[in-house]
Design an enzyme around this catalytic site. Structure first.
Site, PDB file in Angstrom:
ATOM      1  N   CYS A  89      -6.586  -3.823   6.791  1.00 26.24           N
ATOM      2  CA  CYS A  89      -7.716  -2.932   6.670  1.00 26.24           C
ATOM      3  C   CYS A  89      -8.702  -3.571   5.763  1.00 26.24           C
ATOM      4  O   CYS A  89      -9.933  -3.285   6.096  1.00 26.24           O
ATOM      5  CB  CYS A  89      -7.278  -1.769   6.279  1.00 26.24           C
ATOM      6  SG  CYS A  89      -6.769  -1.699   4.632  1.00 26.24           S
TER       7      CYS A  89
ATOM      8  N   CYS B 172       0.821  -1.226  -0.161  1.00 27.76           N
ATOM      9  CA  CYS B 172      -0.096   0.063   0.153  1.00 27.76           C
ATOM     10  C   CYS B 172       0.808   1.245  -0.097  1.00 27.76           C
ATOM     11  O   CYS B 172       0.593   2.461  -0.915  1.00 27.76           O
ATOM     12  CB  CYS B 172      -0.847   0.009   1.134  1.00 27.76           C
ATOM     13  SG  CYS B 172      -2.009   1.268   1.344  1.00 27.76           S
TER      14      CYS B 172
END
Length: 357
Positions: free
Chosen positions: A197, A101
């Site tokens: 997440c 990410c």
């Protein structure tokens, strides 16, 4: 300086934004909406992209008096992070989605859009120190060793580092929380995020089952003897001890660990802890945080986990990859993870672990 702060809704990015405001920068906050499914944009999680987090970030921005926006990067996040995560497990490897990410979203997509909008830099609440030698950026470990996050930033390039800011570099976590409390920020006591997440319930195995389907296979020892069965090799990672559910105990009564994963025949090989010992690591797709790639032979340190111990080693690097010879054996090195290379506290670069022996 016009600075775009990636505000996760946690205490670290909130204090990073506050410090930049105090320094006189023109600061704008942005929260990243990363889930395409609204049901996953959730409340009550300990991830880093829930509805709670978005609201927390907005309240902090209001307190600081800075503009705040939510940017939808859900499609790019799904393609570059979620699909990569699933594909790596399907191939028998263990990826690090937070590192991916940072590489693909926070310091690529966000920075790209930010520069296009006229911002000079992107700031985050990562714990790492950024210095400069002339125009060359240099990334170092943070002062707080327990919170150092230089490992997950090791994939960043010079172009990205030159437009990055890490305002928390010299601070310990307790001081960050105290600073947030003094500023009246409601996130001062908010727990750190730990979950992946995009896996709402924290059940990684279940998430992979839904993505890849159950595929029963065998658990074997190094000699090939069948010890048990499993529901899919994607449920395992090298070095894993728990959840093996073996029907045959080891002759010596000692625990067994995952030694290897074979996606071709869907087998998981287990054995004693000493069989996990690794003296050499092979890395592919190297990236360089320093201005000039550190090619050839040199000595340094390698870190193979986000909070792992730096390991002294000899390094042979070329444009295709790196070969890392450890001074002392290490255990449980999983293909797919990142090997981040250091010269002392300086981050030199990173490579994806392809093999270990």
């Amino acid at each position: 300086m016009r600075v775009l702060v990636a505000m996760s809704g946690g205490v670290d990015s909130s204090v990073a934004a506050a410090r930049l405001v105090a320094e006189g920068h023109e600061v704008t906050g942005v929260h990243l909406a990363l889930n395409r499914n609204p049901e996953l944009y959730r409340s009550g999680s300990r991830g880093c992209c829930s509805l709670e987090d978005s609201n927390d970030a907005r309240r902090v921005a209001d307190t600081l008096g800075i503009p705040f926006y939510v940017w939808d990067f859900s499609d790019r996040f799904h393609a570059d992070v979620v699909e990569d995560f699933v594909a790596e497990y399907a191939a028998g490897r263990t990826p690090n989605p937070c590192l991916r990410c940072n590489e693909k979203i926070k310091f690529a997509a966000v920075l790209e859009r930010g520069v296009a909008l006229g911002f000079d830099a992107v700031a985050t609440g990562h714990y790492a120190r950024l210095g400069f030698a002339g125009e060359d950026a240099e990334l170092y470990r943070a002062a707080d060793a327990a919170k150092d996050q230089s490992y997950v930033l090791g994939v960043l390039t010079q172009a990205q580092l030159r437009r990055s800011l890490f305002p928390l570099y010299g601070t310990v976590k307790a001081d960050v929380r105290a600073e947030a409390e003094a500023l009246g920020l409601r996130v001062a006591s908010k727990p750190d995020s730990h979950d992946i997440c995009f896996i709402a319930d924290g059940d990684t195995a279940g998430f992979l089952d839904r993505a890849l389907g159950e595929r029963p296979g065998e658990v074997v020892d190094a000699a090939g003897a069948v010890l048990g069965t499993h529901g899919g090799h994607h449920r395992f990672t090298v070095g894993q001890r728990k959840g093996l559910r073996l029907g045959v105990p080891a002759a010596d009564g000692q625990p067994r660990y995952v030694l290897a994963i074979s996606p071709v025949d869907n087998t998981v090989t287990v054995g004693p802890h000493e069989a996990l010992a690794v003296s050499e690591i092979t890395g592919i797709r190297p990236t360089w945080a320093v201005a000039e790639p550190r090619l050839g032979s040199w000595r340094g340190l390698v870190q193979v986990r986000a909070h792992g111990t730096p390991l002294p080693c000899g390094i042979e690097a070329d444009a295709e990859g790196v070969r890392i010879a450890l001074d002392e054996p290490a255990f449980g090195i999983a293909p797919g993870q990142a090997a981040v290379l250091y010269d002392g506290d300086l981050v030199v670069g990173a490579a994806t672990i392809a093999g270990a022996r």
